[in-house]
Design an enzyme around this catalytic site. Structure first.
Site, PDB file in Angstrom:
ATOM      1  N   MET A  90     -44.930   9.101  -1.535  1.00  8.12           N
ATOM      2  CA  MET A  90     -44.303   9.166  -2.856  1.00  8.12           C
ATOM      3  C   MET A  90     -44.376  10.565  -3.479  1.00  8.12           C
ATOM      4  O   MET A  90     -44.524  10.705  -4.683  1.00  8.12           O
ATOM      5  CB  MET A  90     -44.961   8.122  -3.784  1.00  8.12           C
ATOM      6  N   ARG A  91     -44.267  11.584  -2.665  1.00  9.72           N
ATOM      7  CA  ARG A  91     -44.161  12.955  -3.175  1.00  9.72           C
ATOM      8  C   ARG A  91     -42.808  13.521  -2.779  1.00  9.72           C
ATOM      9  O   ARG A  91     -42.338  13.293  -1.652  1.00  9.72           O
ATOM     10  CB  ARG A  91     -45.250  13.877  -2.595  1.00  9.72           C
ATOM     11  N   ASN A 107     -37.287   8.632   6.696  1.00  4.58           N
ATOM     12  CA  ASN A 107     -37.812   7.994   5.487  1.00  4.58           C
ATOM     13  C   ASN A 107     -37.272   6.583   5.401  1.00  4.58           C
ATOM     14  O   ASN A 107     -36.193   6.286   5.921  1.00  4.58           O
ATOM     15  CB  ASN A 107     -37.358   8.782   4.246  1.00  4.58           C
ATOM     16  N   HIS A 109     -36.317   3.885   2.331  1.00  2.00           N
ATOM     17  CA  HIS A 109     -36.137   3.795   0.881  1.00  2.00           C
ATOM     18  C   HIS A 109     -35.745   2.364   0.544  1.00  2.00           C
ATOM     19  O   HIS A 109     -34.885   1.777   1.227  1.00  2.00           O
ATOM     20  CB  HIS A 109     -35.055   4.776   0.415  1.00  2.00           C
ATOM     21  N   LEU A 144     -32.852  14.380  -2.556  1.00  2.03           N
ATOM     22  CA  LEU A 144     -33.752  13.222  -2.599  1.00  2.03           C
ATOM     23  C   LEU A 144     -33.039  11.927  -2.200  1.00  2.03           C
ATOM     24  O   LEU A 144     -31.964  11.623  -2.719  1.00  2.03           O
ATOM     25  CB  LEU A 144     -34.322  13.078  -4.021  1.00  2.03           C
ATOM     26  N   GLU A 174     -37.869  -4.197   5.658  1.00  2.00           N
ATOM     27  CA  GLU A 174     -38.283  -2.829   6.012  1.00  2.00           C
ATOM     28  C   GLU A 174     -39.148  -2.868   7.270  1.00  2.00           C
ATOM     29  O   GLU A 174     -39.043  -2.009   8.152  1.00  2.00           O
ATOM     30  CB  GLU A 174     -39.093  -2.190   4.873  1.00  2.00           C
TER      31      GLU A 174
HETATM   32  C1  GAR Z   1     -41.854   0.592   0.517  1.00  2.00           C
HETATM   33  O1  GAR Z   1     -41.158  -0.424  -0.135  1.00  2.00           O
HETATM   34  C2  GAR Z   1     -40.972   1.825   0.666  1.00  2.00           C
HETATM   35  O2  GAR Z   1     -39.632   1.516   0.890  1.00  2.00           O
HETATM   36  C3  GAR Z   1     -41.167   2.495  -0.660  1.00  2.00           C
HETATM   37  O3  GAR Z   1     -42.511   2.316  -0.971  1.00  2.00           O
HETATM   38  C4  GAR Z   1     -42.996   1.124  -0.354  1.00  2.00           C
HETATM   39  C5  GAR Z   1     -44.205   1.498   0.469  1.00  2.00           C
HETATM   40  O4  GAR Z   1     -44.839   0.363   0.980  1.00  2.00           O
HETATM   41  N1  GAR Z   1     -40.810   3.863  -0.571  1.00  2.00           N
HETATM   42  C6  GAR Z   1     -40.231   4.528  -1.566  1.00  2.00           C
HETATM   43  O5  GAR Z   1     -40.004   4.037  -2.643  1.00  2.00           O
HETATM   44  C7  GAR Z   1     -39.897   5.970  -1.258  1.00  2.00           C
HETATM   45  N2  GAR Z   1     -38.922   6.469  -2.150  1.00  2.00           N
HETATM   46  P1  GAR Z   1     -45.944   0.535   2.135  1.00  2.00           P
HETATM   47  O6  GAR Z   1     -46.926   1.612   1.666  1.00  2.00           O
HETATM   48  O7  GAR Z   1     -46.609  -0.801   2.183  1.00  2.00           O
HETATM   49  O8  GAR Z   1     -45.248   0.901   3.394  1.00  2.00           O
END
Ligand code: GAR
Length: 210
Positions: A90-91, A107, A109, A144, A174
């Site tokens: 998240m950076r 990545n 998303h 981004l 995911e």
């Molecule tokens: C996931 O839902 C991923 O898609 C999101 O954070 C979550 C991480 O879950 N990523 C973002 O929002 C990036 N912009 P995890 O740590 O359990 O994999």
């Protein structure tokens, strides 16, 4: 054997899914390291318990984004990766960092990009009245949450969904498409056309309807 470095910020459930599928399916690759930008990222424990190298590059310990990016790149390059996987990292990464790993930086998303780049995707999808939501795996470019799309998964938005219930439904898909996309990459099964469109060389389905 291709070398994968995974970057996390928290729970790391996508990282876990990739590590498990890599081992279970015998990919021509292994996860060389898991690196977090926060020492409290709980996913580090899972990786360490499996004997995967872990490291923390704490963004709070660096005075600028450039300094953080440089320290992160140094930690990553120590493992000479063929692929760097952002898994809930998240950076925001600077242009120089993204260029350094161009074509080998993925990545996930939690939206159907190009809709809902940025934060709070599930709340925004519900508020917009979307009937479909989902997740996107893409190559990272300096813009981004943008870049050539490798795979997408779509799930319904239910009338009674909260951001949390929708997030859980999206996260489940995911865990299917992200390991799949990483496997395609390490197996050399992806091509990016001149127009930036990513295709699976064997014509595998890059869309999951969950
Ligand atoms: C996931 O839902 C991923 O898609 C999101 O954070 C979550 C991480 O879950 N990523 C973002 O929002 C990036 N912009 P995890 O740590 O359990 O994999």
């Amino acid at each position: 054997m291709k070398r994968i470095v995974i970057l996390i910020s928290g729970r790391g459930s996508n990282m876990e899914a990739i590590v498990q599928r890599c081992a279970a399916e015998g990919w021509p690759a292994h996860v060389a390291a898991v690196i977090a930008n926060k020492p409290e990222a709980s996913g580090l424990g899972f990786a360490a318990a499996l004997g995967i190298a872990t490291a923390v590059v704490d963004h709070r310990a660096h005075a600028s984004r450039d300094a953080f990016d440089a320290a992160l790149a140094q930690a990553i390059d120590a493992h000479a990766p063929d692929l760097v996987v952002l898994a809930g990292f998240m950076r925001i990464l600077g242009d120089a960092f993204v260029q350094r790993y161009a074509g080998r930086l993925l990545n996930v998303h939690p939206s159907l990009l190009p809709a809902f780049a940025g934060l709070h995707t599930h709340r925004r999808a519900i508020e917009a009245g979307c009937k479909l939501a989902g997740a996107t795996v893409h190559f990272v470019t300096p813009t981004l949450d943008h870049g050539p799309i490798v795979a997408q998964a779509a799930v319904p938005v239910r009338p009674d969904d909260s951001p949390e219930t929708l997030a859980a439904r999206v996260l489940a898909v995911e865990h299917v498409i992200y390991p799949q996309a990483v496997r395609w990459f390490v197996s050399g099964e992806l091509s990016i056309a001149e127009d930036g469109v990513v295709r699976h060389r064997g014509g595998a389905d890059q869309l999951l309807l969950g």
